[in-house]
Design a protein around this motif. Sequence first.
Motif, PDB file in Angstrom:
ATOM      1  N   PHE A 123      -7.398  -7.447 -14.091  1.00  0.00           N
ATOM      2  CA  PHE A 123      -8.593  -7.966 -13.424  1.00  0.00           C
ATOM      3  C   PHE A 123      -8.544  -7.986 -11.895  1.00  0.00           C
ATOM      4  CE2 PHE A 123      -9.278  -9.155 -17.779  1.00  0.00           C
ATOM      5  CZ  PHE A 123     -10.624  -8.864 -17.931  1.00  0.00           C
ATOM      6  N   PRO A 124      -7.442  -8.459 -11.287  1.00  0.00           N
ATOM      7  CA  PRO A 124      -7.427  -8.386  -9.815  1.00  0.00           C
ATOM      8  C   PRO A 124      -7.502  -6.946  -9.321  1.00  0.00           C
ATOM      9  CG  PRO A 124      -5.522  -9.602 -10.632  1.00  0.00           C
ATOM     10  CD  PRO A 124      -6.246  -9.105 -11.807  1.00  0.00           C
ATOM     11  N   LEU A 125      -6.881  -6.037 -10.060  1.00  0.00           N
ATOM     12  CA  LEU A 125      -6.952  -4.622  -9.656  1.00  0.00           C
ATOM     13  C   LEU A 125      -8.396  -4.140  -9.707  1.00  0.00           C
ATOM     14  CD1 LEU A 125      -3.885  -2.849 -11.263  1.00  0.00           C
ATOM     15  CD2 LEU A 125      -4.369  -3.212  -8.850  1.00  0.00           C
ATOM     16  N   LEU A 126      -9.093  -4.516 -10.787  1.00  0.00           N
ATOM     17  CA  LEU A 126     -10.491  -4.134 -10.922  1.00  0.00           C
ATOM     18  C   LEU A 126     -11.313  -4.761  -9.805  1.00  0.00           C
ATOM     19  CD1 LEU A 126     -12.516  -2.692 -12.816  1.00  0.00           C
ATOM     20  CD2 LEU A 126     -12.841  -4.878 -13.958  1.00  0.00           C
ATOM     21  N   HIS A 127     -10.976  -6.017  -9.483  1.00  0.00           N
ATOM     22  CA  HIS A 127     -11.723  -6.747  -8.469  1.00  0.00           C
ATOM     23  C   HIS A 127     -11.572  -6.119  -7.082  1.00  0.00           C
ATOM     24  CE1 HIS A 127     -13.723 -10.249  -6.775  1.00  0.00           C
ATOM     25  NE2 HIS A 127     -12.799 -10.287  -5.838  1.00  0.00           N
ATOM     26  N   THR A 128     -10.452  -5.438  -6.825  1.00  0.00           N
ATOM     27  CA  THR A 128     -10.300  -4.790  -5.516  1.00  0.00           C
ATOM     28  C   THR A 128     -11.357  -3.710  -5.323  1.00  0.00           C
ATOM     29  OG1 THR A 128      -8.778  -3.143  -6.358  1.00  0.00           O
ATOM     30  CG2 THR A 128      -7.801  -5.156  -5.461  1.00  0.00           C
ATOM     31  N   GLY A 129     -11.945  -3.243  -6.423  1.00  0.00           N
ATOM     32  CA  GLY A 129     -12.981  -2.231  -6.313  1.00  0.00           C
ATOM     33  C   GLY A 129     -12.418  -0.819  -6.282  1.00  0.00           C
ATOM     34  N   ARG A 130     -11.198  -0.663  -5.796  1.00  0.00           N
ATOM     35  CA  ARG A 130     -10.563   0.644  -5.795  1.00  0.00           C
ATOM     36  C   ARG A 130      -9.183   0.543  -6.446  1.00  0.00           C
ATOM     37  NH1 ARG A 130     -10.875   3.036   0.122  1.00  0.00           N
ATOM     38  NH2 ARG A 130     -10.480   0.888   0.739  1.00  0.00           N
ATOM     39  N   PRO A 131      -9.161   0.361  -7.759  1.00  0.00           N
ATOM     40  CA  PRO A 131      -7.878   0.125  -8.427  1.00  0.00           C
ATOM     41  C   PRO A 131      -6.887   1.283  -8.265  1.00  0.00           C
ATOM     42  CG  PRO A 131      -9.638   0.399 -10.024  1.00  0.00           C
ATOM     43  CD  PRO A 131     -10.288   0.325  -8.696  1.00  0.00           C
ATOM     44  N   TRP A 132      -7.389   2.481  -7.959  1.00  0.00           N
ATOM     45  CA  TRP A 132      -6.466   3.618  -7.811  1.00  0.00           C
ATOM     46  C   TRP A 132      -5.614   3.482  -6.542  1.00  0.00           C
ATOM     47  CZ3 TRP A 132     -11.724   3.658  -7.859  1.00  0.00           C
ATOM     48  CH2 TRP A 132     -12.382   3.907  -6.671  1.00  0.00           C
ATOM     49  N   LEU A 133      -5.961   2.530  -5.680  1.00  0.00           N
ATOM     50  CA  LEU A 133      -5.147   2.298  -4.486  1.00  0.00           C
ATOM     51  C   LEU A 133      -4.298   1.035  -4.641  1.00  0.00           C
ATOM     52  CD1 LEU A 133      -7.730   3.217  -1.711  1.00  0.00           C
ATOM     53  CD2 LEU A 133      -5.893   4.615  -2.624  1.00  0.00           C
ATOM     54  N   GLY A 134      -4.068   0.635  -5.899  1.00  0.00           N
ATOM     55  CA  GLY A 134      -3.328  -0.605  -6.154  1.00  0.00           C
ATOM     56  C   GLY A 134      -1.947  -0.616  -5.538  1.00  0.00           C
ATOM     57  N   TYR A 135      -1.337   0.552  -5.358  1.00  0.00           N
ATOM     58  CA  TYR A 135       0.029   0.593  -4.798  1.00  0.00           C
ATOM     59  C   TYR A 135       0.048   0.176  -3.337  1.00  0.00           C
ATOM     60  CZ  TYR A 135      -1.522   5.109  -3.019  1.00  0.00           C
ATOM     61  OH  TYR A 135      -2.220   6.088  -2.384  1.00  0.00           O
ATOM     62  N   TRP A 136      -1.109   0.059  -2.694  1.00  0.00           N
ATOM     63  CA  TRP A 136      -1.144  -0.422  -1.311  1.00  0.00           C
ATOM     64  C   TRP A 136      -0.681  -1.874  -1.208  1.00  0.00           C
ATOM     65  CZ3 TRP A 136      -6.055   1.486   1.791  1.00  0.00           C
ATOM     66  CH2 TRP A 136      -6.010   2.888   1.858  1.00  0.00           C
ATOM     67  N   LEU A 137      -0.660  -2.553  -2.349  1.00  0.00           N
ATOM     68  CA  LEU A 137      -0.228  -3.950  -2.338  1.00  0.00           C
ATOM     69  C   LEU A 137       1.283  -4.102  -2.211  1.00  0.00           C
ATOM     70  CD1 LEU A 137      -2.524  -5.110  -5.243  1.00  0.00           C
ATOM     71  CD2 LEU A 137      -2.736  -5.816  -2.877  1.00  0.00           C
ATOM     72  N   LEU A 138       2.016  -2.997  -2.377  1.00  0.00           N
ATOM     73  CA  LEU A 138       3.472  -3.094  -2.336  1.00  0.00           C
ATOM     74  C   LEU A 138       3.976  -2.848  -0.921  1.00  0.00           C
ATOM     75  CD1 LEU A 138       4.145  -0.998  -5.550  1.00  0.00           C
ATOM     76  CD2 LEU A 138       4.062  -3.475  -5.334  1.00  0.00           C
TER      77      LEU A 138
END
Lengths: 461, 177
Positions: A123-138
């Motif tokens: 859900f938080p990944l979905l909420h970012t709106g661009r889940p394909w960029l989730g690795y930016w959180l690391l």
Amino acid sequence: MFTRDQLITGNKTLEQITNDICEPVETVPTIKWVALMLGANSTLLIFVSTLIMIIGLGMGLMAVNHPIGWGTDIITFVFWIGIGHAGTLISAILFLFRQKWRTSIARSAEAMTVFAVMTAGIFPLLHTGRPWLGYWLLPYPNQRGPLWINFRSPLLWDVFAVSTYMTVSVVFWYVGMVPDFATLRDRAKNKIRKIAYGALSLGWRGTARNWSHYEMTYLLLAGLSTPLVLSVHTIVSFDFAVSQLPGWHTTIFPPYFVAGAIFSGFGMVVTLMTLVRIGFPKFKDYVTINHMEVMNKIIMTTGLMVGYAYATEFFIAWYSGNPFESFVFINRAFGPYAWSYWIMVTCNVFIPQLFWWKSIRRSIPAMFVISICVNIGMWFERFVIVVTSLHRDFLPANWGDFIFTWADFGVLFGSFGFFLTLFLLYLRLAPAISIAELKPVLNVGRDNNGHDASSGGTHHG
Amino acid sequence: MAKNKKVTVGIWEDEHKLIEAARKTREAGFKIFDAITPYPVHGIEEAMGIKRSWIPYICFSFGILGCTFAVWLTNYVAETEWPINIGGKPLTLWAASPGFMPIIFEVSVLFAALSSVAALLFVACDLPKINPPIIDPALTSHKFAIFVDEADASYNTAKIQQQFKEWGAKETRETEF
């Protein structure tokens, strides 16, 4: 004198325990299981297709908009993360307190934790709106500047807390299963099963020296998971409490969230274990009505704590003398979303009070219905926190409504399909009760001849 | 994969007799022997003279290492590599650290937990083992065993088998492990 009730009924021998618990893994699924699985799979399809549409077309499909910038995604994230907490409470905290009754339900509760946190993580990944960029959180040296993350942000603390919690829960769960996978390997009749469980058991042999290290590691993991689980929902509450919005900016949030998490998690454990007992009747000797009663007592206690937190919030809103703060709380109880507030209070504070009656605590249909109410109530608790605080903030020009769309419904409803599919698969692929942990507590409540010591006398749970 | 060793094994069906036999095996002067049990049998460590596990030292050391790493990472990023002013919050090491506590805590726990499990599985238990010889499939269900390794100075399979029988073993044999 008080004697203990038997933890495991039916005067089982060691061999019978192994047979009973391995049976669901080694037999053809029943029609009931297949029916549940197909239902869960259909719901999962709704989830996947809604996710594809939201990711493909954009966040506009969901209700998130000005002024309610946090919607179903964050509500449902907090809901699922909270559910996970009971699993760790049962497997780690009750282990440290030497609560032997935890043994029968610890494995399934831990599985529930792992699957609930997996569901929550979407859900938080979905909420970012661009889940394909989730690795930016690391945090890692990158070619975007380098552009680092902001370690002071509670949202980033959440990334660390949830991913650490996920990793440690999976490891704790898996380490617990290694000896049981070895049992399944040694019982395996066909080659594929032997290879699969052989690989999962890593070639475990269970020498006394292995067990000595194993028990020490299990104790350490329990010790590490205990502050970890408390930190996770504390940090989730920081997402709200560190902001300055009335209704969120309160110091009661960490303990209030942790109590609510345990409350909702036990609700889900009771829901699942009633179903497991129906699906696998032999498990009734291991997950006895006494186990269910103890969990219902915890639901009632944590329900009271949650009710106390609701009252404290109101008291502080009045006592602080802050007009914005008191407006938010009056608006919660009597404003346009009063219906959600009263669903929350009814489901979380009033309905669990039925557990004061012993007959209700020990009635499977009653506890099933009440545990469902707890789940509904706890989803609405997060709805109340997120939506009512945001929809009317400091300036009336900023006021607005939350329009729940079909996409919101799709991800909320569908997430149960994801969770249940994983849980149903787990029930048939792994021993749903810890075989190796159950055997040492076999003699609890038995006299020297292996019979029920409490029959006829007074007893103490 | 190490070559299998030759061992003499006795199989028991009762937990208490196993503990008693383990104590007698140690008192008889055997050094390289171990028990196989389907679950952790309490009291067998004392009976066999097994020392307390060393895994807590690993857990603590890696916890400290994780803590140090997180303190360094957060401060390096926030102070040196990417200093951004957020609401005037301080940038210097000690003034800024309270805001990094959650990160430091989580990373310490992660290091401590993963290192303990890695030490358990890959070092202490010497796993993964591919296709290990299984003495008796019931040893992961309801039977217990003690085996003496052929490397033991006083290894004599016939004598050991006879002793195991005297101590209550249901079955004894020489096998590979």
